[in-house]
Design a protein around this motif. Structure first.
Motif, PDB file in Angstrom:
ATOM      1  N   TRP A  93       2.169   8.666   5.115  1.00 33.34           N
ATOM      2  CA  TRP A  93       2.965   7.675   5.846  1.00 33.34           C
ATOM      3  C   TRP A  93       4.300   7.380   5.183  1.00 33.34           C
ATOM      4  N   ASN A 121      -2.106   4.812   2.918  1.00 34.65           N
ATOM      5  CA  ASN A 121      -0.733   4.979   2.464  1.00 34.65           C
ATOM      6  C   ASN A 121      -0.528   4.455   1.049  1.00 34.65           C
ATOM      7  N   LEU A 152       6.963   7.091  12.264  1.00 31.94           N
ATOM      8  CA  LEU A 152       6.336   5.845  11.820  1.00 31.94           C
ATOM      9  C   LEU A 152       6.543   4.720  12.812  1.00 31.94           C
ATOM     10  N   ILE A 157      -4.318   3.060   8.076  1.00 29.95           N
ATOM     11  CA  ILE A 157      -3.076   3.759   7.731  1.00 29.95           C
ATOM     12  C   ILE A 157      -2.443   3.116   6.499  1.00 29.95           C
TER      13      ILE A 157
END
Length: 413
Positions: free
Chosen positions: A325, A270, A238, A266
């Protein structure tokens, strides 16, 4: 609206709402840090290794401070810790905005923001949720808090791009600093009382257990150690992607806007991934869920770097990696609570998060160092793939049950 819990005069709905807003606000500027790499290095003539080292320190100190912030919150309540963290975080953004030397950059972006995040990030929010919310609320609340942080990642990078284009990167950081101060009034809803915590459906809390006993118990527990080791990979992947993806796409000939929107996608994906993970954590084996998440990340990264870079492949990567994520957080935090109860939840999850942030330090730092050596990020991408596969395997032997305690540490009848 539901009745307030025994630990709080605030209803569960308001606790979750305030916690989610705190997670959103604190995750946003940190997730946008990659947008500032090229403007800063271009203006001051620094290498990417200089910027990367500052963000690497941020990740490391965030993790280093997390167990201590968690222990203080467990012992004295979350409100003061959240406020102190927000002040440090905001100050760090301001110092970063006016940094003209690597040392000042490392102080602001590294030390102040790092310790600030340890006191006001979603990790403290999850610890407060574990203490304040009824048992049936917790798994989905963990997912919601994580998803809110992800939504902050969706909101802030496009806003950051607009602010940088309109006012310059210096003022963009100052505006981000002002937004972080909103954490302080919101923290009132998460004002946990300085008590030993409540019982859980997992391990019973131990009224007479000291911090030293709790740490000894945890680090002698094989499943906890495996969980902590596996979480290292999450941080490595990450932090590397957050700090270096915009520059990687820029090197591939894509615009800065593509990098910003990929980070935003993202974050949006997520939000769904974290909620889904919280839901799945109540319906399937948590260790298998973690194994599939880590393996899925490796597949997504491999596909991304093997395909030609384009806006389409970037956004597709953002969606796929975004779904995975922070989806590790609900099962990881749920396993910590299942094994040991809620009394030292924030502290013990904090040590797991320290492993996460050591990985984050290495991911960001190696990204910059190896880029300067090889002129590309290829080595770090493949290292991320290998670590994902290793963590998938590490999580499989975890035993999903409360720790076994001797008579001396059993709660009094």
């Amino acid at each position: 609206m539901s009745a307030p819990s025994a630990q709080s005069r605030v209803s569960p709905e308001l606790i979750v709402l305030a916690g989610c807003l705190i997670a959103l606000i604190t995750f946003g500027p940190r997730a946008s840090v990659g947008l500032f790499q090229i403007p800063m290095t271009t203006e001051f003539g620094w290498g990417r290794d200089t910027f990367s080292l500052a963000i690497a320190f941020q990740n490391l100190l965030w993790g280093l401070g997390q167990p201590f912030a968690g222990a203080v919150a467990d012992r004295f309540g979350a409100f003061k810790v959240l406020c102190a963290g927000a002040l440090l975080y905001a100050l760090g953004l301001v110092v970063m905005a006016y940094a003209s030397t690597p040392g000042v950059l490392h102080l602001g972006a590294g030390v102040l923001i790092g310790f600030g995040l340890s006191g006001c990030s979603f990790n403290l929010v999850l610890g407060a949720f574990g203490k304040l919310l009824p048992e049936q609320w917790r798994p989905m609340a963990f997912g919601a808090g994580t998803a809110a942080g992800s939504f902050g990642q969706f909101l802030f990078p496009p806003i950051g791009n607009v602010l940088i284009d309109s006012f310059g990167w210096h003022q963009a950081l100052v505006i981000f600093a002002a937004s972080v101060l909103l954490v302080m009034p919101l923290a009132l809803a998460l004002a946990t009382r300085p008590t030993a915590g409540t019982a859980t459906a997992g391990a019973a809390n131990v009224p007479n257990q000291s911090i030293k006993q709790a740490l000894t118990e945890a680090f002698q527990h094989r499943s906890y150690v495996l969980l902590v080791l596996g979480f290292f990979t999450c941080g490595f992947q990450l932090a590397f992607i957050t700090a270096h993806l915009p520059a990687y796409l820029k090197d591939a000939g894509l615009s800065a806007a593509v990098g910003g929107w990929t980070l935003a996608v993202i974050g949006l994906a997520n939000a769904f991934g974290s909620l889904g993970s919280g839901w799945l954590s109540t319906r399937m084996s948590k260790r298998w869920l973690l194994a599939w998440i880590y393996f899925g990340r490796s597949v997504a990264i491999a596909a991304f770097i093997l395909l030609p870079a384009s806006p389409v492949t970037s956004i597709a990567f953002g969606i796929s990696i975004g779904l995975l994520w922070l989806s590790t957080v609900p099962p990881t935090s749920s396993l910590v609570m299942l094994m040991f109860g809620t009394r030292y939840m924030a502290m013990l999850y904090g040590f797991a998060f320290f492993s996460h942030q050591v990985g984050g330090f290495l991911g960001v730092w190696l990204g910059g160092e190896l880029y300067e050596i090889y002129g590309s990020y290829t080595v770090v991408w493949w290292l991320s793939i290998a670590l994902g596969i290793a963590s998938a395997l590490i999580n499989l032997p975890i035993k999903e049950r409360p720790v076994e305690r001797g008579p001396a540490l059993q709660p009094a009848e």
